[in-house]
Scaffold this motif. Structure first.
Motif, PDB file in Angstrom:
ATOM      1  N   CYS B  46       6.638   7.479   5.214  1.00  0.00           N
ATOM      2  CA  CYS B  46       6.112   8.735   5.500  1.00  0.00           C
ATOM      3  C   CYS B  46       6.731   9.681   7.000  1.00  0.00           C
ATOM      4  N   HIS B  48       5.045  10.855   9.361  1.00  0.00           N
ATOM      5  CA  HIS B  48       3.529  10.366  11.024  1.00  0.00           C
ATOM      6  C   HIS B  48       4.405   9.578  11.057  1.00  0.00           C
ATOM      7  N   GLU B  49       4.120   8.230  11.086  1.00  0.00           N
ATOM      8  CA  GLU B  49       5.018   6.748  11.638  1.00  0.00           C
ATOM      9  C   GLU B  49       6.114   6.156  10.489  1.00  0.00           C
ATOM     10  N   VAL B  51       6.696   4.742   7.582  1.00  0.00           N
ATOM     11  CA  VAL B  51       5.568   3.658   6.948  1.00  0.00           C
ATOM     12  C   VAL B  51       6.347   4.064   5.180  1.00  0.00           C
ATOM     13  N   CYS B  65      -0.517   8.226   1.979  1.00  0.00           N
ATOM     14  CA  CYS B  65       0.083   7.219   2.829  1.00  0.00           C
ATOM     15  C   CYS B  65      -1.253   6.383   3.228  1.00  0.00           C
ATOM     16  N   MET B  67      -0.887   4.229   5.569  1.00  0.00           N
ATOM     17  CA  MET B  67      -0.999   3.710   6.687  1.00  0.00           C
ATOM     18  C   MET B  67      -2.731   3.573   7.506  1.00  0.00           C
ATOM     19  N   HIS B  68      -2.363   5.407   7.303  1.00  0.00           N
ATOM     20  CA  HIS B  68      -3.743   6.470   7.765  1.00  0.00           C
ATOM     21  C   HIS B  68      -3.565   7.443   7.050  1.00  0.00           C
ATOM     22  N   GLY B  70      -2.216   9.740   5.521  1.00  0.00           N
ATOM     23  CA  GLY B  70      -1.690  10.814   5.739  1.00  0.00           C
ATOM     24  C   GLY B  70      -1.775  11.408   4.609  1.00  0.00           C
TER      25      GLY B  70
HETATM   26  S1  FES Z   1       1.715   6.409   8.802  1.00  0.00           S
HETATM   27 FE1  FES Z   1       2.032   7.747   7.329  1.00  0.00          FE
HETATM   28  S2  FES Z   1      -0.261   8.648   7.782  1.00  0.00           S
HETATM   29 FE2  FES Z   1       0.231   7.538   9.918  1.00  0.00          FE
END
Ligand code: FES
Ligand SMILES: Cc1cc2nc3c(=O)[nH]c(=O)nc-3n(C[C@H](O)[C@H](O)[C@H](O)COP(=O)(O)OP(=O)(O)OC[C@H]3O[C@@H](n4cnc5c(N)ncnc54)[C@H](O)[C@@H]3O)c2cc1C
Lengths: 409, 105
Positions: B46, B48-49, B51, B65, B67-68, B70
């Motif tokens: 991802c 974003h972070e 992951v 995603c 995790m969050h 996204g």
């Molecule tokens: S790690 Fe993918 S949306 Fe935050």
């Protein structure tokens, strides 16, 4: 005639509302009034990647000033300290007056403060905004034994970050489990074990009797007469909606600003969204107040649509997450109205989820696992909840069976 | 386009429809998807972070995603929903003799 739309509070709900209004209404004046002298930014990293220095200030902003300029959204750094709903006016400390045709209140929430009898107010730190995060980040550099008062999400995330910065961390929680009430005890215990394995000390069922300053350090006396020595104290003991400004007005308040499913308050042309609003959820047929990233975003967007005249019901199924150490915890729906609980998985490495069912339909679920392991199932759960599906419990409880089999297309 | 850049990922039946597999090559991770109209590939992490998207949810043309939440468009890599805001890199895919290949630059 051009309408004047004012958004009071420049956080996440505010910025999403502003952009949504502009998408549907190219003419009106849109102005965000914000107490913080910063463009709207994400708060979740403040207790996590910002403290860990994995994210910098510039990574936190939702949008640049160019985006706001291009969309003709004004942003003014000002604190409002009086409202006159009858004459549709807001008053600032510096005597500025703002008139509106429509008003969105998105003032968020604020941290509860400890009530201490001695004069240690300035010695206890709290985390809500970037300024506070910067201060904590700087001060902890020279501290070693840090006490967190309150074992809720924010306190535990700070505890996880500071532990990763090689600090000795103690968490004191008044309840008999971490992240009280909303999280199933089994999941709270799994999270607690991870904190302990990483060297954090967790003290449950204890209350603070007294905090005394000893030179540069502190002594915390607990109600069982035990004494904790510490050199830095952060409190995360919950939050309350930011509504002080409205207490003497006729705006209907009850654990926040009461709104219907269209983000409308009890006063015409006044809307509320995000942490500050106690909104009616048509799916759950009750009011609720949420403090979550996804909610602030979607509720802001929904308010924006309604303000722009596109009548839209807010039906989003609640969802939030917390990241601590290598764990990702997620919560969807509501977990306090059920007649049956179903467990999926029992190993944190593969993810553990508890489903809360009523009349064979999922009302909510809570899961935890090492990063990435519960997200997909929790997301599918939100969809199943939203569609009010009668679920096959065998599939729910067996981690070898994929949950997406349950989604009817 | 030289043949050397095409890396074999696996057989076409190793991915269920509307699903993905993770594929590691040298020090990089990719995700290879089977959608109703064919195979696609993106970066596996991802934006974003850091992951792995292998645990994410594939719905229509989108990967979400784990995790969050996204969301990215699998075909274009476009970041569609926050907190993800940076696009995901995509890679050309071809199928030859029931084998999937992706072109890594
Ligand atoms: S790690 Fe993918 S949306 Fe935050
Ligand atoms: C440290 C931290 C970590 C978090 N982590 C997570 C997480 O991991 N996952 C998750 O789902 N959620 C998380 N959250 C919650 C999420 O960030 C909030 O729910 C969200 O920011 C709420 O958005 P909002 O717009 O309602 O309020 P806010 O973003 O708080 O914005 C409100 C704004 O209004 C301003 N304001 C208030 N009164 C006035 C006034 N009188 N005049 C002018 N301006 C005013 C405030 O200063 C503030 O800038 C976290 C929150 C914090 C603080």
């Amino acid at each position: 005639m051009k309408k004047n739309i004012i958004i009071l509070g420049g956080g996440q709900a505010g910025i999403y509302a502003a952009r949504e209004i502009r998408q549907n209404d190219s003419k009106s004046n849109i102005k965000i009034l914000s107490e913080e002298n910063l463009l709207p930014y994400e708060r979740p990293p403040l207790s996590k990647d910002f403290l860990l220095d994995k994210k910098k200030e510039e990574d936190l902003y939702f949008h640049s000033s160019e985006v706001l300029k291009n969309e003709n959204i004004e942003f003014e750094n000002i604190s409002i300290n009086k409202v006159d709903f009858e004459n549709k006016k807001l008053f600032a400390k510096n005597d500025n007056v703002y008139s509106y045709d429509s008003l969105l209140i998105s003032t968020g929430s604020e941290n509860k403060k400890l009530t201490l009898d001695n004069n240690l107010k300035n010695d206890i730190y709290y985390l809500r905004n970037l300024e506070e995060a910067k201060k904590i980040k700087e001060i902890v550099l020279n501290k070693n034994k840090i006490t967190i008062i309150g074992g809720g999400f924010i306190g535990l995330e700070i505890a996880s970050s500071l532990s990763q910065l090689q600090k000795k961390v103690i968490v004191i929680e008044i309840g008999n489990q971490l992240m009280g009430r909303i999280i199933p005890k089994q999941i709270a215990d799994l999270v607690q074990n991870t904190h302990i394995e990483n060297g954090n000390e967790i003290i449950l069922n204890k209350q603070i009797e007294k905090i005394t300053k000893k030179n540069d350090d502190y002594e915390i006396l607990l109600n069982d007469n035990s004494l904790i020595e510490t050199d830095f104290i952060i409190a995360g003991i919950g939050s309350t909606p930011t509504v002080k400004l409205f207490e003497k007005t006729n705006l209907k308040l009850d654990n926040g600003i009461v709104t219907n499913q269209f983000c409308e308050t009890s006063i015409k042309d006044v809307y509320a969204a995000g942490d500050v609003s106690n909104f009616y959820h048509p799916f759950y047929e009750r009011n609720m107040r949420l403090e979550s990233y996804q909610h602030a975003q979607n509720h802001g967007i929904c308010a924006g649509k309604n303000i722009a005249g596109v009548k839209t019901e807010y039906t989003s199924i609640p969802w939030m997450w917390s990241d601590q150490f290598n764990l990702n915890l997620q919560l969807t729906g509501i977990c306090d109205e059920y007649d049956e609980i179903i467990e999926r998985g029992n190993d944190i490495n593969n993810g553990v989820i508890y489903f809360f069912l009523k009349n064979n339909k999922i009302r909510g679920a809570c899961g935890v696992g090492i990063i990435g392991k519960v997200g997909r199932d929790i997301r599918i759960t939100s969809k199943l909840t939203e569609k009010d599906t009668i679920v096959d419990k065998q599939i729910l409880s067996d981690q070898n069976l994929k949950l997406n089999k349950l989604i009817q297309k | 386009m030289s043949e050397e850049n095409w890396i074999e990922v696996g057989s076409t039946d190793s991915i269920e429809e509307e699903d993905l597999i993770r594929f590691d090559h040298q020090d990089k991770t990719f995700c290879v998807y089977k959608l109703t109209d064919g195979f696609y590939a993106t970066d596996g992490i991802c934006t974003h972070e850091a992951v792995h998207l292998e645990d994410g949810l594939v719905m229509d043309d989108e990967i979400e995603c784990p995790m969050h939440q996204g969301i990215f468009n699998i075909k274009s890599g476009e970041a569609l929903s926050p907190p993800a805001c940076e696009d995901l890199k995509t890679y050309p895919v071809k199928v030859d003799n029931d084998k999937i290949f992706i072109k890594i630059d």
